[in-house]
Scaffold this motif. Structure first.
Motif, PDB file in Angstrom:
ATOM      1  N   SER A   1       0.828  -1.208   0.000  1.00 46.88           N
ATOM      2  CA  SER A   1       0.000   0.000   0.000  1.00 46.88           C
ATOM      3  C   SER A   1       0.862   1.258   0.000  1.00 46.88           C
ATOM      4  O   SER A   1       2.082   1.198   0.197  1.00 46.88           O
ATOM      5  N   GLU A   2       0.208   2.403  -0.185  1.00 49.37           N
ATOM      6  CA  GLU A   2       0.921   3.684  -0.148  1.00 49.37           C
ATOM      7  C   GLU A   2       1.601   3.883   1.199  1.00 49.37           C
ATOM      8  O   GLU A   2       2.754   4.307   1.275  1.00 49.37           O
ATOM      9  N   ALA A   3       0.867   3.574   2.284  1.00 48.80           N
ATOM     10  CA  ALA A   3       1.433   3.759   3.620  1.00 48.80           C
ATOM     11  C   ALA A   3       2.652   2.864   3.840  1.00 48.80           C
ATOM     12  O   ALA A   3       3.647   3.292   4.436  1.00 48.80           O
ATOM     13  N   GLU A   4       2.581   1.623   3.355  1.00 47.22           N
ATOM     14  CA  GLU A   4       3.699   0.696   3.511  1.00 47.22           C
ATOM     15  C   GLU A   4       4.920   1.172   2.731  1.00 47.22           C
ATOM     16  O   GLU A   4       6.060   1.087   3.212  1.00 47.22           O
ATOM     17  N   CYS A   5       4.695   1.684   1.528  1.00 42.90           N
ATOM     18  CA  CYS A   5       5.812   2.207   0.726  1.00 42.90           C
ATOM     19  C   CYS A   5       6.390   3.464   1.351  1.00 42.90           C
ATOM     20  O   CYS A   5       7.612   3.631   1.444  1.00 42.90           O
ATOM     21  N   ALA A   6       5.505   4.360   1.814  1.00 43.30           N
ATOM     22  CA  ALA A   6       5.961   5.633   2.381  1.00 43.30           C
ATOM     23  C   ALA A   6       6.749   5.424   3.672  1.00 43.30           C
ATOM     24  O   ALA A   6       7.635   6.223   3.997  1.00 43.30           O
ATOM     25  N   SER A   7       6.430   4.364   4.407  1.00 40.55           N
ATOM     26  CA  SER A   7       7.119   4.125   5.678  1.00 40.55           C
ATOM     27  C   SER A   7       8.601   3.813   5.492  1.00 40.55           C
ATOM     28  O   SER A   7       9.385   3.896   6.439  1.00 40.55           O
ATOM     29  N   THR A   8       9.010   3.469   4.270  1.00 41.00           N
ATOM     30  CA  THR A   8      10.416   3.139   4.017  1.00 41.00           C
ATOM     31  C   THR A   8      11.214   4.328   3.498  1.00 41.00           C
ATOM     32  O   THR A   8      12.422   4.226   3.295  1.00 41.00           O
ATOM     33  N   ILE A   9      10.535   5.452   3.259  1.00 44.54           N
ATOM     34  CA  ILE A   9      11.234   6.637   2.756  1.00 44.54           C
ATOM     35  C   ILE A   9      12.290   7.064   3.777  1.00 44.54           C
ATOM     36  O   ILE A   9      12.018   7.159   4.969  1.00 44.54           O
TER      37      ILE A   9
ATOM     38  N   LEU B   1      17.870  10.176  14.496  1.00 36.70           N
ATOM     39  CA  LEU B   1      18.826   9.242  15.097  1.00 36.70           C
ATOM     40  C   LEU B   1      20.217   9.411  14.494  1.00 36.70           C
ATOM     41  O   LEU B   1      21.232   9.305  15.195  1.00 36.70           O
ATOM     42  N   MET B   2      20.291   9.680  13.191  1.00 35.73           N
ATOM     43  CA  MET B   2      21.572   9.915  12.534  1.00 35.73           C
ATOM     44  C   MET B   2      22.276  11.112  13.175  1.00 35.73           C
ATOM     45  O   MET B   2      23.481  11.052  13.501  1.00 35.73           O
ATOM     46  N   GLY B   3      21.542  12.207  13.356  1.00 36.41           N
ATOM     47  CA  GLY B   3      22.134  13.384  13.977  1.00 36.41           C
ATOM     48  C   GLY B   3      22.539  13.142  15.420  1.00 36.41           C
ATOM     49  O   GLY B   3      23.635  13.541  15.854  1.00 36.41           O
ATOM     50  N   ALA B   4      21.638  12.471  16.166  1.00 37.34           N
ATOM     51  CA  ALA B   4      21.939  12.198  17.575  1.00 37.34           C
ATOM     52  C   ALA B   4      23.161  11.293  17.710  1.00 37.34           C
ATOM     53  O   ALA B   4      24.003  11.495  18.595  1.00 37.34           O
ATOM     54  N   ASN B   5      23.269  10.315  16.832  1.00 38.70           N
ATOM     55  CA  ASN B   5      24.420   9.392  16.883  1.00 38.70           C
ATOM     56  C   ASN B   5      25.733  10.104  16.562  1.00 38.70           C
ATOM     57  O   ASN B   5      26.809   9.647  16.953  1.00 38.70           O
ATOM     58  N   ALA B   6      25.626  11.222  15.827  1.00 35.94           N
ATOM     59  CA  ALA B   6      26.823  11.999  15.488  1.00 35.94           C
ATOM     60  C   ALA B   6      27.093  13.098  16.509  1.00 35.94           C
ATOM     61  O   ALA B   6      28.102  13.806  16.408  1.00 35.94           O
ATOM     62  N   GLY B   7      26.187  13.262  17.478  1.00 34.81           N
ATOM     63  CA  GLY B   7      26.389  14.263  18.520  1.00 34.81           C
ATOM     64  C   GLY B   7      25.911  15.659  18.179  1.00 34.81           C
ATOM     65  O   GLY B   7      26.302  16.631  18.848  1.00 34.81           O
ATOM     66  N   THR B   8      25.040  15.813  17.153  1.00 38.43           N
ATOM     67  CA  THR B   8      24.547  17.132  16.768  1.00 38.43           C
ATOM     68  C   THR B   8      23.190  17.411  17.410  1.00 38.43           C
ATOM     69  O   THR B   8      22.550  16.518  17.959  1.00 38.43           O
ATOM     70  N   LYS B   9      22.733  18.644  17.318  1.00 36.89           N
ATOM     71  CA  LYS B   9      21.346  18.972  17.628  1.00 36.89           C
ATOM     72  C   LYS B   9      20.482  18.447  16.486  1.00 36.89           C
ATOM     73  O   LYS B   9      20.946  18.304  15.347  1.00 36.89           O
ATOM     74  N   THR B  10      19.217  18.183  16.773  1.00 36.98           N
ATOM     75  CA  THR B  10      18.328  17.636  15.740  1.00 36.98           C
ATOM     76  C   THR B  10      17.002  18.387  15.719  1.00 36.98           C
ATOM     77  O   THR B  10      16.511  18.832  16.769  1.00 36.98           O
ATOM     78  N   CYS B  11      16.436  18.492  14.528  1.00 42.43           N
ATOM     79  CA  CYS B  11      15.159  19.189  14.346  1.00 42.43           C
ATOM     80  C   CYS B  11      14.256  18.348  13.454  1.00 42.43           C
ATOM     81  O   CYS B  11      14.618  18.053  12.305  1.00 42.43           O
ATOM     82  N   GLY B  12      13.098  17.953  13.961  1.00 41.97           N
ATOM     83  CA  GLY B  12      12.140  17.200  13.164  1.00 41.97           C
ATOM     84  C   GLY B  12      11.143  18.125  12.500  1.00 41.97           C
ATOM     85  O   GLY B  12      10.767  19.158  13.069  1.00 41.97           O
ATOM     86  N   VAL B  13      10.729  17.781  11.290  1.00 44.67           N
ATOM     87  CA  VAL B  13       9.711  18.563  10.578  1.00 44.67           C
ATOM     88  C   VAL B  13       8.478  17.680  10.373  1.00 44.67           C
ATOM     89  O   VAL B  13       8.591  16.497  10.073  1.00 44.67           O
ATOM     90  N   THR B  14       7.303  18.258  10.541  1.00 45.44           N
ATOM     91  CA  THR B  14       6.072  17.461  10.545  1.00 45.44           C
ATOM     92  C   THR B  14       5.344  17.449   9.206  1.00 45.44           C
ATOM     93  O   THR B  14       4.284  16.832   9.106  1.00 45.44           O
ATOM     94  N   TRP B  15       5.883  18.132   8.198  1.00 49.40           N
ATOM     95  CA  TRP B  15       5.171  18.181   6.910  1.00 49.40           C
ATOM     96  C   TRP B  15       5.598  17.063   5.955  1.00 49.40           C
ATOM     97  O   TRP B  15       5.115  16.990   4.833  1.00 49.40           O
ATOM     98  N   GLY B  16       6.501  16.193   6.405  1.00 46.04           N
ATOM     99  CA  GLY B  16       7.014  15.151   5.528  1.00 46.04           C
ATOM    100  C   GLY B  16       6.328  13.814   5.704  1.00 46.04           C
ATOM    101  O   GLY B  16       5.108  13.737   5.852  1.00 46.04           O
ATOM    102  N   ASN B  17       7.114  12.750   5.764  1.00 45.46           N
ATOM    103  CA  ASN B  17       6.578  11.388   5.766  1.00 45.46           C
ATOM    104  C   ASN B  17       6.475  10.770   7.155  1.00 45.46           C
ATOM    105  O   ASN B  17       5.764   9.789   7.335  1.00 45.46           O
ATOM    106  N   GLY B  18       7.180  11.320   8.130  1.00 44.30           N
ATOM    107  CA  GLY B  18       7.093  10.829   9.494  1.00 44.30           C
ATOM    108  C   GLY B  18       6.013  11.556  10.275  1.00 44.30           C
ATOM    109  O   GLY B  18       5.480  12.571   9.827  1.00 44.30           O
ATOM    110  N   THR B  19       5.684  11.054  11.452  1.00 44.94           N
ATOM    111  CA  THR B  19       4.679  11.690  12.301  1.00 44.94           C
ATOM    112  C   THR B  19       5.359  12.403  13.463  1.00 44.94           C
ATOM    113  O   THR B  19       6.519  12.129  13.799  1.00 44.94           O
TER     114      THR B  19
END
Length: 392
Positions: free
Chosen positions: A222-230, A358-376
């Motif tokens: 489904s669309e949701a299943e495909c989008a979850s891998t983005i 997680l990529m940013g956190a694992n590298a020791g940086t600050k991180t910012c999530g955006v809500t308009w994309g594919n994640g919740t």
């Protein structure tokens, strides 16, 4: 054929009730002679302008719903008069408010009221607003059932009939236990994800993924299943959706995907999200260095950033083929820091998926999530993003 008839019936019913029926009822209770034309040219002009603009907004919303949502707006108090939407709509007119079609109807009605300029039609309009609000509340419960957290996130960000005040990049909302917090003055480098953060590529990716799956004769997803891998590398996408598939088939899937994606670019080109170009320009002028770390190939990133008009603001690109260990491993960030000669403490990683955070956190940086994309929002919070923003 049956669905097409249902769509047509829904459109005709909406036309009969909202465009013809209710205005006719307003005219009857106004006791105006027929035909009635106001004496004031200004009154006529305002009435016509509002009516036309309202109808245009409603028609645009209906067309967008049919194409993107793959449904029909006529769903009366839980009874499916016409096919319901299959996909949640958060872009186009639905970026402004959750019910742009009804806003268009209300604007149209205001035009009718100005034309008639009588008290009694106001009562008809008030009854209409009350009934439609009850219908909207009923529909919101259905949307929560159908789309779950995705709709709840959208509902939190966008008003029912009007835009909400959004957080903007540069006004980060710090998600710490103490709350609050302003823009971090130590940040000099911003590493952006691409898909779902800068580029609105969901449609391209999901369509290409489903076409690849069909061509490779794999089970439907489904669309949701495909989008979850983005956000994952191509090989990771197919492994996540088909864990039992033979390893030698994965490279063929990735190769097929790249071919189909390039073919699809001829028909529908992905665009930058609203305000992205403007925001990148402003950040560049303020002295920030900006780069991209993506699971997309380097060549694809180069092409798409140029097509979207953002290449001039980006100083460095890291694609999936530039690293050995992709997100959520820190290598894309570490390579960027080495190339650009910045420290992790000076860096902010911005992305729409948990793997970006997680990529940013694992590298020791600050991180910012955006809500308009594919994640919740929930996924970003669970990944412990330092900041979460709702709009560029």
């Amino acid at each position: 054929m049956h669905k097409n008839k249902s769509h047509i019936f829904g459109y005709l019913l909406g036309l009969l009730i909202f465009v013809i029926g209710i205005p006719a009822l307003m005219w009857l209770v106004s006791c105006r002679e027929r035909p009635y034309i106001p004496d004031s040219a200004l009154q006529c002009g305002m009435a016509v302008l509002l009516a036309v603009c309202g109808l245009a907004l409603s028609i645009y919303s209906i067309v967008y719903m049919r194409i993107v949502g793959m449904g029909n707006p006529f769903d009366a108090y839980g009874h499916e008069v016409a096919p319901r939407t299959k996909h949640l709509m958060t872009d186009g007119p639905y970026r402004l408010c959750r019910n742009p079609m009804l806003v268009g109807i209300y604007i149209y009605d205001i035009g009718i009221l100005i034309w008639l300029w009588s008290v009694w039609p106001l009562f008809i309009a008030l009854i209409e607003v009350i009934l439609l609000t009850l219908q909207v509340r009923s529909e919101e419960k259905r949307l929560e059932q159908d789309f779950g957290q995705e709709y709840l996130d959208y509902k939190e960000q966008v008003g029912r009939y009007y835009p909400k005040l959004k957080q903007r990049i540069g006004e980060y909302q710090y998600k710490s236990s103490s709350g609050g917090g302003d823009q971090d003055p130590s940040i000099k480098l911003i590493i952006f994800d691409f898909d779902g953060t800068l580029g609105d590529t969901r449609r391209n990716i999901v369509t290409t993924m489903q076409m690849t799956i069909k061509e490779m004769q794999l089970p439907y997803r489904s669309e949701a299943e495909c989008a979850s891998t983005i956000g994952l590398p191509l090989a990771g996408c197919f492994k996540a959706m088909f864990p039992d598939v033979q390893d030698e088939l994965i490279p063929r899937c990735a190769e097929t995907y790249r071919r189909i994606f390039n073919e699809n670019l001829k028909n529908f080109k992905p665009e930058a999200f609203p305000n992205v170009v403007k925001t990148l320009k402003t950040l560049k002028e303020k002295g920030f260095t900006m780069t991209i770390a993506s699971s997309r190939s380097h060549n694809s990133l180069t092409e798409l950033t140029h097509n979207m008009g953002i290449a001039d603001y980006i100083s460095h690109l890291i694609g999936a083929d530039d690293v050995k260990e992709a997100k959520p491993k820190p290598e894309p960030v570490v390579k960027t820091l080495t190339a650009m000669q910045f420290e992790a403490s000076q860096t902010l990683v911005v992305g729409d998926m948990a793997v970006d955070i997680l990529m940013g956190a694992n590298a020791g940086t600050k991180t910012c999530g955006v809500t308009w994309g594919n994640g919740t929002r929930k996924e970003l919070e669970e990944a412990r993003a330092d900041y979460i923003i709702d709009k560029m």
